[in-house]
Scaffold this active site. Structure first.
Site, PDB file in Angstrom:
ATOM      1  CB  SER A 157      49.740  50.941 -45.898  1.00  0.00           C
ATOM      2  OG  SER A 157      50.927  50.797 -46.222  1.00  0.00           O
ATOM      3  CB  SER A 158      53.201  52.431 -42.069  1.00  0.00           C
ATOM      4  OG  SER A 158      54.048  51.337 -42.767  1.00  0.00           O
ATOM      5  CB  CYS A 159      53.699  53.138 -47.563  1.00  0.00           C
ATOM      6  SG  CYS A 159      52.153  52.773 -48.589  1.00  0.00           S
ATOM      7  CE1 TYR A 164      48.388  49.283 -51.430  1.00  0.00           C
ATOM      8  CE2 TYR A 164      49.917  50.384 -49.787  1.00  0.00           C
ATOM      9  CZ  TYR A 164      48.756  49.364 -50.017  1.00  0.00           C
ATOM     10  OH  TYR A 164      48.205  48.721 -48.858  1.00  0.00           O
ATOM     11  CE  LYS A 201      45.297  50.042 -48.989  1.00  0.00           C
ATOM     12  NZ  LYS A 201      44.100  49.265 -48.497  1.00  0.00           N
ATOM     13  CG  HIS A 245      55.637  44.057 -49.253  1.00  0.00           C
ATOM     14  ND1 HIS A 245      54.160  43.536 -49.228  1.00  0.00           N
ATOM     15  CD2 HIS A 245      55.456  45.353 -49.597  1.00  0.00           C
ATOM     16  CE1 HIS A 245      53.492  44.326 -49.500  1.00  0.00           C
ATOM     17  NE2 HIS A 245      53.995  45.593 -49.828  1.00  0.00           N
TER      18      HIS A 245
END
Length: 342
Positions: A136-138, A165, A169, A208
């Site tokens: 994920s970009s996070c 999270y 990931k 989200h």
């Protein structure tokens, strides 16, 4: 896949310390005649992948989530051992916005760790040589240089509001790399930006920002309310990609990519959240006000991915944000109508 091992599990201790496949290209992976397991097929990404692969000549097992808990190692091993997929796409994850992450950090960390660890171990034991992990970009540092290149991973501190999270990931991406380095597995990883579309989660606590704002605008219009709330200053910028465009990218990577480095999947443009809220209002047909709450966290100030690596492979997004919002809102309205008729 290696046919000589297909009939039995490979020992987890089997390793050649001198066998490193980093950067080694392998032949393309043809979907024809293959069994592809989309772990998390009921989720937004999983549903998009099912739509994308429906016309392909491949088998797509869809186990009942009640019979297969991905956080239970024994259940995952039993399913993979019986289904014997040729490839796995791990689209399953426990996801949520800032509020959900802050309320259950243990759940977001442990559930997401378990899902990826369990599937990776079961895949290796069953000699599944093709697994696509989704990051994920996070997972990138909070203040990473923009646009964010894949090399920015682990170069700075994470955004605290979703670090649990993100850590899970990051572990998944490194797990793919570890299996490749130690066992020569053809495991790859992709990092999608913020996704939206049919099948999204419109829960105000667990969802989200985009689906949450769509729901808020819809409910404000339905009630005749004069305003709805947007957390933060509205200045934070986000990149949004329609989930069907993401599915196209994931299938392309599954078929053609065999590198050790993860690959970004982004739209290529970002938008301030206040501007997103106004665009959503136009989509919904709501003409009330947007009330900002600057006491709430903004999260990462800007998060735009550098997707040049993927674009060099020939992929481009097809769906504009305005088009995608209209489709997503129509899907949400249809869901509400079905619930009301039930």
């Amino acid at each position: 896949m290696s046919g000589e091992h297909k009939g039995g599990a490979l020992p987890l201790a089997q390793a050649n310390p001198d066998h490193h496949t980093a950067g080694t290209a392998k032949p393309g992976f043809s979907l024809a005649g293959k069994t592809i397991w989309i772990a998390g097929h009921n989720g937004m990404v999983g549903q998009a992948l099912l739509r994308r692969l429906k016309g392909e000549a491949c088998t797509l097992p869809t186990p009942d989530r009640k019979a297969l808990d991905l956080t239970r190692q024994a259940e995952v091993e039993a399913f993979v051992g019986e289904a014997r997929p040729d490839a796995i796409i791990i689209a399953a994850a426990r996801v949520g916005g800032i509020l959900a992450n802050s309320r259950d950090p243990v759940g977001f960390l442990t559930d997401n760790l378990a899902i990826n660890l369990n599937i990776a171990r079961a895949a290796h034991q069953a000699d599944v040589d093709r697994v696509l992990f989704l990051g994920s970009s996070c997972i990138y540092p909070k203040f990473a240089p923009q646009p964010i290149n894949e090399d920015a991973l682990l170069t700075g501190p994470l955004e605290p509001t979703n670090q649990w999270y993100a850590l899970a990931k990051i572990a998944a991406l490194k797990l793919a790399e570890a299996y490749r380095r130690q066992f020569g597995r053809n495991y790859i990883a992709a990092m999608p930006t913020n996704l939206y579309g049919p099948g999204d989660n419109f829960d105000l606590e667990a969802g989200h920002v985009l689906p949450a704002l769509l729901r808020k605008a819809h409910e404000a219009k339905s009630r005749g309310a004069s305003q709805f709330e947007l957390w933060g200053t509205g200045k934070a910028r986000r990149e949004f990609l329609h989930v069907d465009d993401c599915a196209d990218a994931l299938v392309l990577l599954l078929e053609t990519y065999s590198g050790i480095d993860p690959v970004n999947i982004g739209f290529g443009e970002d938008i301030a959240l206040i501007d997103l809220a106004h665009l959503i209002c136009r989509t919904v047909g709501y003409d009330g006000a947007i009330a900002l709450d600057p006491t709430r966290p903004d999260g990462t100030p800007k998060k735009l991915l550098d997707s040049s690596r993927l674009r060099e492979m020939g992929w481009r997004p097809r769906i504009t944000l305005a088009e995608g919002l209209a489709e997503t809102y129509a899907w949400y309205q249809a869901q509400l109508a079905r619930e009301a008729a039930a």
